[in-house]
Structure formats: C-alpha cells, structure tokens
Design a protein around this motif. Sequence first.
Motif, mmCIF file in Angstrom:
data_model
loop_
_atom_site.group_PDB
_atom_site.id
_atom_site.type_symbol
_atom_site.label_atom_id
_atom_site.label_comp_id
_atom_site.label_asym_id
_atom_site.label_seq_id
_atom_site.Cartn_x
_atom_site.Cartn_y
_atom_site.Cartn_z
ATOM 1 N N THR A 36 38.362 39.747 44.085
ATOM 2 C CA THR A 36 37.337 39.945 43.062
ATOM 3 C C THR A 36 37.702 39.286 41.729
ATOM 4 O OG1 THR A 36 38.309 42.024 42.263
ATOM 5 C CG2 THR A 36 36.749 42.153 44.125
ATOM 6 N N LEU A 37 38.997 38.973 41.549
ATOM 7 C CA LEU A 37 39.514 38.389 40.306
ATOM 8 C C LEU A 37 39.242 39.285 39.099
ATOM 9 C CD1 LEU A 37 38.673 34.591 40.820
ATOM 10 C CD2 LEU A 37 40.759 35.843 41.432
ATOM 11 N N THR A 38 39.249 40.583 39.334
ATOM 12 C CA THR A 38 39.067 41.564 38.264
ATOM 13 C C THR A 38 40.333 42.408 38.125
ATOM 14 O OG1 THR A 38 38.063 43.112 39.844
ATOM 15 C CG2 THR A 38 36.574 41.685 38.587
ATOM 16 N N GLU A 39 40.397 43.152 37.015
ATOM 17 C CA GLU A 39 41.596 43.949 36.747
ATOM 18 C C GLU A 39 41.741 45.096 37.740
ATOM 19 O OE1 GLU A 39 43.582 46.723 33.204
ATOM 20 O OE2 GLU A 39 41.766 45.552 32.809
ATOM 21 N N ILE A 40 42.976 45.320 38.172
ATOM 22 C CA ILE A 40 43.310 46.438 39.059
ATOM 23 C C ILE A 40 43.843 47.583 38.213
ATOM 24 C CG2 ILE A 40 44.951 47.201 40.824
ATOM 25 C CD1 ILE A 40 44.679 44.475 42.129
ATOM 26 N N TYR A 94 45.453 28.799 42.910
ATOM 27 C CA TYR A 94 45.404 28.506 41.479
ATOM 28 C C TYR A 94 44.373 29.349 40.710
ATOM 29 C CZ TYR A 94 45.379 25.876 37.131
ATOM 30 O OH TYR A 94 45.468 25.528 35.811
ATOM 31 N N PRO A 95 43.140 29.545 41.204
ATOM 32 C CA PRO A 95 42.177 30.372 40.456
ATOM 33 C C PRO A 95 42.667 31.805 40.234
ATOM 34 C CG PRO A 95 41.047 29.086 42.125
ATOM 35 C CD PRO A 95 42.506 28.942 42.398
ATOM 36 N N PHE A 96 43.359 32.353 41.212
ATOM 37 C CA PHE A 96 43.959 33.678 41.098
ATOM 38 C C PHE A 96 44.976 33.692 39.949
ATOM 39 C CE2 PHE A 96 47.371 36.526 43.192
ATOM 40 C CZ PHE A 96 46.847 37.687 42.663
ATOM 41 N N THR A 97 45.801 32.653 39.905
ATOM 42 C CA THR A 97 46.818 32.552 38.859
ATOM 43 C C THR A 97 46.188 32.386 37.481
ATOM 44 O OG1 THR A 97 48.339 31.545 40.446
ATOM 45 C CG2 THR A 97 48.879 31.302 38.129
ATOM 46 N N GLU A 98 45.096 31.634 37.406
ATOM 47 C CA GLU A 98 44.393 31.470 36.132
ATOM 48 C C GLU A 98 43.962 32.814 35.555
ATOM 49 O OE1 GLU A 98 41.928 27.465 35.360
ATOM 50 O OE2 GLU A 98 41.277 28.549 37.153
ATOM 51 N N TYR A 109 53.531 43.848 38.129
ATOM 52 C CA TYR A 109 52.440 43.532 39.042
ATOM 53 C C TYR A 109 51.436 42.627 38.321
ATOM 54 C CZ TYR A 109 48.725 44.510 42.478
ATOM 55 O OH TYR A 109 47.748 44.402 43.436
ATOM 56 N N SER A 110 50.745 41.781 39.060
ATOM 57 C CA SER A 110 49.846 40.812 38.427
ATOM 58 C C SER A 110 48.675 41.454 37.688
ATOM 59 C CB SER A 110 49.286 39.853 39.481
ATOM 60 O OG SER A 110 48.378 40.526 40.345
ATOM 61 N N GLN A 113 47.497 38.197 49.300
ATOM 62 C CA GLN A 113 46.961 38.267 50.666
ATOM 63 C C GLN A 113 46.691 39.699 51.123
ATOM 64 O OE1 GLN A 113 50.074 37.371 49.920
ATOM 65 N NE2 GLN A 113 51.544 38.393 51.261
ATOM 66 N N TRP A 114 47.262 40.659 50.428
ATOM 67 C CA TRP A 114 47.092 42.059 50.837
ATOM 68 C C TRP A 114 45.870 42.708 50.204
ATOM 69 C CZ3 TRP A 114 49.871 42.507 54.896
ATOM 70 C CH2 TRP A 114 51.113 41.877 54.995
ATOM 71 N N ASP A 115 45.198 42.019 49.276
ATOM 72 C CA ASP A 115 44.023 42.602 48.620
ATOM 73 C C ASP A 115 42.841 42.586 49.586
ATOM 74 O OD1 ASP A 115 45.570 42.896 46.394
ATOM 75 O OD2 ASP A 115 44.749 41.181 45.320
#
Length: 391
Positions: free
Chosen positions: A220-224, A261-265, A213-214, A248-250
């Motif tokens: 939020t671009l924070t750790e899950i 791209y920002p998500f992937t960064e 999982y990512s 898309q499910w978050d």
Amino acid sequence: MKKRYLLITLVIAITFIGGIVTGVFFSTNNAKDDQTETINTDRAPLSAIKPPTKELPKVEKTQSKVLIGYVQDFRDPNVVDYSKLTHVIFSFAHPTKDGGILLNGDAALKNLRTTVAKAEKSNTKVMLAVGGWFHISGGESYPYFKAAITNPTSRTKLVNELTSFAVREKLDGIDIDFEHPRSDADAENLAAFAKELSTQLHPKKKELSIAVYSKIHAVTLTEIGFVKYQPSMFRDVDHVNIMAYDGQWDDRYNAANLSPYPFTEKIVNYWTDLFEKQKISKEKLVLGVPFYAQPDNPKIKQVSYGAIINKDPANASKDTVSMNGTTYHYNGDTTMKKKTKLALDHGFGGMMLWEAGLDAQGPHSLTSTIFGALKDSSKDPIKYYTVKKNN
C-alpha cells in the motif's frame, strides 16, 4: 727622602702597569663576548638551531558519510572488506529476560575478536548488535528483549553488561536491534533503555546506533502503525539504521516486494519528514539495503548476492534472475547506486547493508558500488579527521 721618593715611584709604576693589565683583561673578555654574539646571529641563523622533536600521532582520514555493514557471528571475518566500511556491526548478542547477554559460544567470541583486529587495520569501527529476530534459546527475540527492558532493574543490568562488554572487547559501540516495539509501553521502555545506554557509552567515547523497522507497507506504500517508536529516543543515538527491506511479507507473500525502489522512496520520505518535524539531524539516518535475493517460491531459501554473481557476473546489472528453478528478486548494481543517491539527496548520513558476508568478491562487489557512490557524491568526501593514538 730618597727612599720615600723611590717608594712613591714604585707605587706609581705598579698602578700604571696594573691599569694596563686590567684594560687588556677587559678588552679580551669583551672581544670574546662580541665573538659569541656574532656566531649566534650572523654565522648560525636561528633556523639552524633544532629543538628536540616529538613524533606526531598517526592521523587517519574518516569519510563524511557512513557505510555500515552488519556481519553475522558465524561469518568468516576474512571475507569482509573492512577498507570500504566505516562501521562493522557484529550480530548478535542475545538478551536474557533478567538483563544478561549471551553469545553463540566460543566460536562467536573468536570471530568477534578477529573482526576487531582486522577492522583496526582499516580504522573501521566495530559495534555489537543486541537483539535480532531470532533468539539463541529458540523462537523470537522479542519476549526476551521486552522483559529485559521493561523492568528497571534488568534494564540497568543489561546496560551495564553491554557497556562492560564493549570496554572489555575494545568495541566502538553498541547497536540496539529490538524487533519490534509493538505498543506504547514497548516504545517507552525502549526509549528509556536507549537513554540509559547512551549515558553510559557516550562519556566513554563509544557510539550507540539503533536498527528500526521501515514503517512503510510494501504493497500500500502507507505508514504501518503496529510498530511504535518514541521519536525523542532518536536524539540519544548516533545512527538510525533503517531496515528498508523484507517487504515480501506484507500481505500475501510476494518476493518482488523484497526492496523495490518505489518502496524505498516512500521509506526515505517518511523518515525525512519525521526527522524534519522533530528537528533532529537527518545525518543520523542511514538507509539499509539487502545483499540477498528473495525467491518466488517461498519453500526455497534465500540466496546471497555473491551466489548470483558467481552464477553469472552479468547479473550484477539486473534485479531479477532465474536460478534453481525459481525467480529471485534482489537489488543489483544500478539500483544500489540509485538508492544511495536517493538517501544522500534527502540529507541522510549514509548507507547500511545486511549483510557484508553475502556480498560478491571482486569487481562486482555491492560494497564497492555503494562506497564509490558515496565518495562520488561530494567533491570533498573527507569532512573530518580522527587522531589514532599510537600505543
């Protein structure tokens, strides 16, 4: 007296003649010996003496960076471009709670065997993924997989089943796709399973990879924290395939969060930091990208990248398109190049795609785009060789 004189004379004569004959004999033989040496050294150089030759094994070049493509079991094996992929991961084998494995009927097994035969022509490795999100018996795969790896007896049985299957079907390894460990106990059992499977596969020169999982929230671009892994587990695998999509499910559904791209960064930074802190080689990290598009309207199904290009080849350079009365979000050619560079700049071992059968054919293939970006990233894209035995 006279007779005695004659006898002495005769003896002397015989002795004299014998000496002459002996001298001629030895001279002739020495001349022959000299002649043989002259032939060997002057008239026939050593380079002219050809030793028996043996056919060398076939040597295939192997890319220094991996390009791993998942392929679903119902997919026509003929649509996959094996020449661009280093690995194909056939998906899925479904674990049973007692440690067995199930395939989706004879059709899946036939497709797997065809995939192996076609991949071999391109020196592409074929692995079998176990798990996935949905189970063949219905519902999520999670409860089946959890039960199988929690009990030591069923865990060992699952390891043995997968190893035997890999040997029997001439596979190059196994991919673990447990979606997802949701507790410390899950993480511990998954690590134990990976270690046991690694112990079985690696002596047989087969690889072990794991899909993860990512670990980053797309909004939020924070750790899950609800997905848990034991970092030590990653020492036992060869590739860590990061599923950097389905954001898309978050929170509330938002198709634009599929895989921007920002998500992937953020995902790349998270896994880079983790592996650096754990002193694990970042070459094991493989960045996953989607080959499908997510619709704004959740009641409409996803579409393949191939379908988007078939609609209009100009869509290759975009990340959104209007089709079927809704807007779709995806990763086009430009974004894929940026993501590949991002992964390589952080020391990742390569790229992963879900899934190869969703790609476009021809000049707008994303597989070709990523392959080209990987190749262009280094002046010397060939790092090592493998010797392919001729049977």
